[in-house]
Write a protein that holds these residues in place. Structure first.
Motif, PDB file in Angstrom:
ATOM      1  N   ASN A 198     -18.308  17.013  66.572  1.00  0.00           N
ATOM      2  CA  ASN A 198     -18.734  17.524  65.270  1.00  0.00           C
ATOM      3  C   ASN A 198     -17.998  18.817  64.969  1.00  0.00           C
ATOM      4  OD1 ASN A 198     -20.014  17.929  62.867  1.00  0.00           O
ATOM      5  ND2 ASN A 198     -22.019  18.380  63.742  1.00  0.00           N
ATOM      6  N   LEU A 199     -16.700  18.708  64.751  1.00  0.00           N
ATOM      7  CA  LEU A 199     -15.884  19.894  64.491  1.00  0.00           C
ATOM      8  C   LEU A 199     -16.318  20.608  63.220  1.00  0.00           C
ATOM      9  CD1 LEU A 199     -12.381  18.463  65.446  1.00  0.00           C
ATOM     10  CD2 LEU A 199     -13.650  20.233  66.680  1.00  0.00           C
ATOM     11  N   ALA A 200     -16.810  19.840  62.242  1.00  0.00           N
ATOM     12  CA  ALA A 200     -17.217  20.449  60.967  1.00  0.00           C
ATOM     13  C   ALA A 200     -18.327  21.465  61.168  1.00  0.00           C
ATOM     14  CB  ALA A 200     -17.660  19.367  59.989  1.00  0.00           C
ATOM     15  N   TYR A 206     -16.998  29.987  61.881  1.00  0.00           N
ATOM     16  CA  TYR A 206     -15.571  30.276  62.052  1.00  0.00           C
ATOM     17  C   TYR A 206     -14.871  30.317  60.696  1.00  0.00           C
ATOM     18  CZ  TYR A 206     -10.758  30.045  63.683  1.00  0.00           C
ATOM     19  OH  TYR A 206      -9.432  30.336  63.916  1.00  0.00           O
ATOM     20  N   SER A 207     -14.010  31.292  60.539  1.00  0.00           N
ATOM     21  CA  SER A 207     -13.182  31.340  59.326  1.00  0.00           C
ATOM     22  C   SER A 207     -11.798  31.822  59.695  1.00  0.00           C
ATOM     23  CB  SER A 207     -13.797  32.260  58.268  1.00  0.00           C
ATOM     24  OG  SER A 207     -13.818  33.601  58.749  1.00  0.00           O
ATOM     25  N   PHE A 208     -10.817  31.409  58.936  1.00  0.00           N
ATOM     26  CA  PHE A 208      -9.423  31.768  59.172  1.00  0.00           C
ATOM     27  C   PHE A 208      -8.859  32.145  57.811  1.00  0.00           C
ATOM     28  CE2 PHE A 208      -5.565  30.691  61.944  1.00  0.00           C
ATOM     29  CZ  PHE A 208      -4.676  31.394  61.140  1.00  0.00           C
ATOM     30  N   LYS A 209      -8.696  33.433  57.593  1.00  0.00           N
ATOM     31  CA  LYS A 209      -8.222  33.896  56.298  1.00  0.00           C
ATOM     32  C   LYS A 209      -6.848  33.311  55.996  1.00  0.00           C
ATOM     33  CE  LYS A 209      -7.707  38.084  53.513  1.00  0.00           C
ATOM     34  NZ  LYS A 209      -7.773  39.568  53.514  1.00  0.00           N
ATOM     35  N   ILE A 216      -8.228  23.839  58.660  1.00  0.00           N
ATOM     36  CA  ILE A 216      -8.745  24.183  59.988  1.00  0.00           C
ATOM     37  C   ILE A 216      -9.176  22.925  60.728  1.00  0.00           C
ATOM     38  CG2 ILE A 216     -10.553  25.400  61.261  1.00  0.00           C
ATOM     39  CD1 ILE A 216     -10.585  27.425  58.912  1.00  0.00           C
ATOM     40  N   LEU A 217      -9.917  22.052  60.050  1.00  0.00           N
ATOM     41  CA  LEU A 217     -10.362  20.811  60.680  1.00  0.00           C
ATOM     42  C   LEU A 217      -9.189  19.915  61.029  1.00  0.00           C
ATOM     43  CD1 LEU A 217     -13.529  19.970  58.551  1.00  0.00           C
ATOM     44  CD2 LEU A 217     -13.458  20.717  60.930  1.00  0.00           C
ATOM     45  N   ASP A 218      -8.210  19.872  60.159  1.00  0.00           N
ATOM     46  CA  ASP A 218      -6.997  19.086  60.405  1.00  0.00           C
ATOM     47  C   ASP A 218      -6.301  19.575  61.670  1.00  0.00           C
ATOM     48  OD1 ASP A 218      -4.721  17.305  59.674  1.00  0.00           O
ATOM     49  OD2 ASP A 218      -3.687  19.217  59.371  1.00  0.00           O
ATOM     50  N   TYR A 219      -6.249  20.883  61.825  1.00  0.00           N
ATOM     51  CA  TYR A 219      -5.613  21.469  63.002  1.00  0.00           C
ATOM     52  C   TYR A 219      -6.412  21.175  64.268  1.00  0.00           C
ATOM     53  CZ  TYR A 219      -3.850  25.004  66.234  1.00  0.00           C
ATOM     54  OH  TYR A 219      -3.347  25.640  67.335  1.00  0.00           O
TER      55      TYR A 219
END
Length: 258
Positions: A198-200, A206-209, A216-219
């Motif tokens: 459950n990566l979502a 978590y956040s990545f500016k 992010i999920l794709d990565y």
């Protein structure tokens, strides 16, 4: 037990769950910093550059069944350039100081796959192309900061047919056979499986500016945490070529044990 924690997005899912166990201390840093820490005894266990193990194999034990790898695209270890790679002959390439493995991988691919001779520099501004890793590379990859992007995970797979193992979970050899390392191995194997379910859900904390949730999920979806027979074959090929170009003195014995 002190554990070295890479501060990159690629391993966030693993550490997110590992920290919930509440029995470990963590030291954060770049791969090169954590390599030094485990080498000098500052941490007991680390997810460290695979080249670090090869350069000091007598000091370490590889924790089996887990790694940070790619099977094709990796997106966070890339050569960025304003020119096509075949036009980089005699050009100057900036090498990141954050990783040893990716530097060696680039040198191998330039020699054996791209057949391009370049010179290397630690001056970012005085370079024709740049090797970036981790979050810096990921940001540039998704934000189209450069005209040409060469994903080293993808090109290694095209070249070798094997996964590429960027980092291994290694411990100081003094921990071999202890109940502590056996328990950590079991925890890591369980987390490896659970973290992908459950990566979502991880996005809530978590956040990545500069990256969207989808990116992010794709990565996270392409990062591979396994250490299978094929991964070991890729690691062996990498070590053999690293020795050929003088980056390690001899081929290291692979001590996968808990």
């Amino acid at each position: 037990m002190k554990i070295g924690e890479i501060r990159y997005a690629n391993v966030y899912p693993i550490f997110y769950y590992l920290k919930k166990i509440k029995e470990y201390d963590f030291v954060r840093g770049t791969p090169s910093f954590l390599n030094k820490m485990i080498r000098e005894g500052g941490v007991d266990v680390g997810v460290c550059s695979s080249i670090e193990y090869a350069r000091n194999p007598g000091k370490y034990v590889i924790i089996p069944d887990i790694s940070i790898s790619s099977v094709g695209d990796v997106k966070s270890v890339c050569l960025f350039s304003s020119r096509k790679i075949e036009n980089l002959e005699n050009a100057t390439v900036f090498l990141t100081e954050e990783s040893g493995t990716s530097v060696v991988l680039l040198k191998i691919l330039l020699k054996y796959y791209f057949n391009v001779k370049v010179s290397f520099t630690n001056n970012f501004d005085d370079s024709d192309a740049v090797l970036l890793i981790g979050d810096k590379a990921l940001f540039s990859y998704y934000n189209n900061d450069y005209k040409y992007v060469y994903d080293l995970g993808f090109h290694w797979f095209q070249f070798s047919g094997y996964p590429f193992v960027f980092a291994l979970w290694i411990s100081d050899s003094k921990w071999e056979g202890t109940e502590d390392i056996k328990r950590l191995h079991k925890n890591l194997v369980n987390i490896k499986v659970d973290s992908q379910k459950n990566l979502a859900a991880l996005l809530e904390e978590y956040s990545f500016k500069g990256l969207t949730s989808y990116q992010i999920l794709d990565y996270w979806d392409i990062i591979n945490y396994n250490l299978t027979e094929k991964h070991i074959c890729g690691l062996i090929k990498f070590y053999k070529l690293a020795r050929e170009i003088g980056e390690i003195k001899k081929f290291p014995p692979l001590n996968l044990s808990v």
